[in-house]
Design an enzyme around this catalytic site. Structure first.
Site, PDB file in Angstrom:
ATOM      1  N   ARG A  16      -0.670  -1.319 -49.482  1.00 17.56           N
ATOM      2  CA  ARG A  16      -1.156   0.104 -49.335  1.00 17.56           C
ATOM      3  C   ARG A  16      -0.626  -0.163 -47.757  1.00 17.56           C
ATOM      4  O   ARG A  16      -0.244   0.579 -47.668  1.00 17.56           O
ATOM      5  CB  ARG A  16      -2.380  -0.434 -49.436  1.00 17.56           C
ATOM      6  CG  ARG A  16      -3.546   1.399 -48.865  1.00 17.56           C
ATOM      7  CD  ARG A  16      -3.163   1.700 -47.370  1.00 17.56           C
ATOM      8  NE  ARG A  16      -4.379   0.728 -47.008  1.00 17.56           N
ATOM      9  CZ  ARG A  16      -4.514   0.970 -45.208  1.00 17.56           C
ATOM     10  NH1 ARG A  16      -3.416   1.499 -44.980  1.00 17.56           N
ATOM     11  NH2 ARG A  16      -5.329  -0.716 -44.838  1.00 17.56           N
ATOM     12  N   ASP A  17      -1.178  -0.650 -47.028  1.00 20.33           N
ATOM     13  CA  ASP A  17      -0.660  -1.083 -45.710  1.00 20.33           C
ATOM     14  C   ASP A  17       1.132  -1.342 -45.289  1.00 20.33           C
ATOM     15  O   ASP A  17       1.199  -0.774 -44.433  1.00 20.33           O
ATOM     16  CB  ASP A  17      -1.821  -1.916 -44.964  1.00 20.33           C
ATOM     17  CG  ASP A  17      -1.524  -2.065 -43.653  1.00 20.33           C
ATOM     18  OD1 ASP A  17      -1.374  -0.640 -42.497  1.00 20.33           O
ATOM     19  OD2 ASP A  17      -2.887  -2.293 -42.540  1.00 20.33           O
ATOM     20  N   HIS A 208      -7.948  -8.313 -39.983  1.00 21.68           N
ATOM     21  CA  HIS A 208      -6.621  -7.703 -39.644  1.00 21.68           C
ATOM     22  C   HIS A 208      -5.890  -7.791 -38.417  1.00 21.68           C
ATOM     23  O   HIS A 208      -5.748  -6.843 -37.762  1.00 21.68           O
ATOM     24  CB  HIS A 208      -7.165  -6.568 -40.454  1.00 21.68           C
ATOM     25  CG  HIS A 208      -6.222  -5.722 -40.532  1.00 21.68           C
ATOM     26  ND1 HIS A 208      -5.793  -4.937 -41.927  1.00 21.68           N
ATOM     27  CD2 HIS A 208      -4.847  -5.145 -40.008  1.00 21.68           C
ATOM     28  CE1 HIS A 208      -4.865  -4.438 -42.726  1.00 21.68           C
ATOM     29  NE2 HIS A 208      -4.115  -4.701 -40.766  1.00 21.68           N
ATOM     30  N   HIS A 210      -2.080  -7.862 -36.487  1.00 25.56           N
ATOM     31  CA  HIS A 210      -0.688  -7.459 -36.967  1.00 25.56           C
ATOM     32  C   HIS A 210       0.062  -8.182 -36.255  1.00 25.56           C
ATOM     33  O   HIS A 210      -0.542  -9.122 -34.524  1.00 25.56           O
ATOM     34  CB  HIS A 210      -0.186  -6.284 -36.330  1.00 25.56           C
ATOM     35  CG  HIS A 210      -0.788  -4.960 -36.734  1.00 25.56           C
ATOM     36  ND1 HIS A 210       0.375  -3.833 -37.798  1.00 25.56           N
ATOM     37  CD2 HIS A 210      -1.949  -4.778 -38.222  1.00 25.56           C
ATOM     38  CE1 HIS A 210      -0.395  -2.378 -38.462  1.00 25.56           C
ATOM     39  NE2 HIS A 210      -1.581  -3.543 -38.489  1.00 25.56           N
ATOM     40  N   CYS A 241       1.088   1.075 -38.872  1.00 27.50           N
ATOM     41  CA  CYS A 241       0.252   1.853 -39.049  1.00 27.50           C
ATOM     42  C   CYS A 241       1.238   3.285 -38.496  1.00 27.50           C
ATOM     43  O   CYS A 241       1.640   3.192 -37.067  1.00 27.50           O
ATOM     44  CB  CYS A 241      -1.110   1.626 -36.864  1.00 27.50           C
ATOM     45  SG  CYS A 241      -1.872   3.444 -37.968  1.00 27.50           S
ATOM     46  N   ASN A 250       2.226  -6.393 -40.764  1.00 24.95           N
ATOM     47  CA  ASN A 250       0.317  -7.256 -40.534  1.00 24.95           C
ATOM     48  C   ASN A 250       0.933  -8.949 -40.679  1.00 24.95           C
ATOM     49  O   ASN A 250       2.760  -8.484 -40.388  1.00 24.95           O
ATOM     50  CB  ASN A 250       0.131  -6.817 -42.011  1.00 24.95           C
ATOM     51  CG  ASN A 250      -0.312  -5.162 -41.644  1.00 24.95           C
ATOM     52  OD1 ASN A 250      -1.778  -5.249 -41.924  1.00 24.95           O
ATOM     53  ND2 ASN A 250       0.542  -4.655 -42.272  1.00 24.95           N
TER      54      ASN A 250
END
Length: 300
Positions: A16-17, A208, A210, A241, A250
């Site tokens: 997903r991310d 989370h 990055h 993002c 990430n």
């Protein structure tokens, strides 16, 4: 003082991310093959897609097809991001295990990302959280720009806590605190967590990070000292993002696993199988993945 946990849970957000910012559209079948391979690595949690409107993130327009087509393995939680009730209905129809809602701790980023103010976002998420919980699903809340916003700069800890408090009141099981643009330092993380540990149960907190400025692993190391044992990561360092200019990938799952295993911290993940999964998605994207482990792997 070292107070590291014996075991860390890594939540893989690559499908997903990791993929949401990639311009090369990967076919649904290839995504399913990759997720199936991730399921064989020892990961216990995989975020497989996002049920947002296709025009927002074209890469994930096949969310329902992918979620229904993967080979589910017992003991693994398969999660997805949802923005509203309509997205939740699709996620429930696809039998997603864990529902993730998302918002920002900074007003400007929330407007850019969700097209709503923070106060207008709360009622929407309240309905999603309660409907998901009533449907027997666990619910996770993503809070972005915790350590800095690309539009507003530093975000106050009180503002972050205000958002988290409201989401917990609505019934989320866990909050994932995001360094969306990778600006945090270990000192900033320590100062934040010194306050957070007095306010929350650390078993309900995930971080989370990055790696935009190469600080993600250092920030995770600092977090371990405060009892944090759950971290999001993306295989190969994929991600970023779409609504945060300059936000690169990430922290890489493969780099994180390498560090934790070298520290004697258990993850349950098989590094060799993880690298095979990384090589697979690298071949789909037809470009080298940015992680350190993949740089070593590609040079061999």
């Amino acid at each position: 003082m070292m107070n590291w946990p014996e075991k860390v849970t890594i939540k893989e957000v690559g499908p997903r991310d990791g993929l949401q910012n990639e311009k090369v559209i990967i076919p649904a079948q290839s995504k399913m093959e990759w997720i199936d391979q991730l399921s064989d690595t020892g990961l216990s949690y995989i975020e497989v897609t996002s049920f947002v409107h296709p025009k927002w993130i074209p890469q994930l327009s096949d969310a329902a097809l992918v979620a229904k087509g993967i080979k589910r393995k017992p003991g693994i939680t398969y999660a997805a991001l949802v923005p509203n009730q309509r997205g939740l209905e699709s996620a429930l129809a696809a039998n997603i295990d864990d529902i993730s809602v998302f918002m920002s701790s900074s007003e400007t980023h929330n407007l850019k990302n969700i097209n709503k103010s923070i106060s207008d976002t709360f009622p929407i998420l309240k309905d999603v959280i309660r409907t998901a919980a009533n449907s027997g699903k666990t619910v996770r809340g993503y809070v972005s720009t915790v350590f800095g916003c690309p539009y507003e700069g530093e975000v106050s800890t009180d503002q972050v806590f205000r958002v988290c408090d409201q989401l917990f009141e609505y019934g989320i099981d866990e909050v994932s605190l995001g360094d969306t643009i990778g600006v945090a330092s270990p000192r900033q993380v320590a100062l934040f967590l010194e306050q957070a540990v007095k306010r929350y149960d650390m078993s309900q907190i995930a971080l989370h990070f990055h790696d935009t400025r190469g600080m993600a692993l250092a920030n995770i190391l600092e977090s371990l000292n405060y009892g944090i044992d759950t971290f999001d990561s993306s295989l190969g360092g994929l991600g970023g993002c779409p609504y945060a200019p300059g936000a690169s990938g990430n922290v890489a799952t493969d780099d994180l696993v390498h560090m934790l295993h070298k520290m004697g911290i258990h993850t349950g993940i098989n590094p060799e199988k993880l690298m095979k999964a990384a090589a697979m998605v690298q071949s789909f994207l037809e470009k080298p993945l940015p992680s350190h482990q993949m740089a070593v792997n590609n040079a061999q």
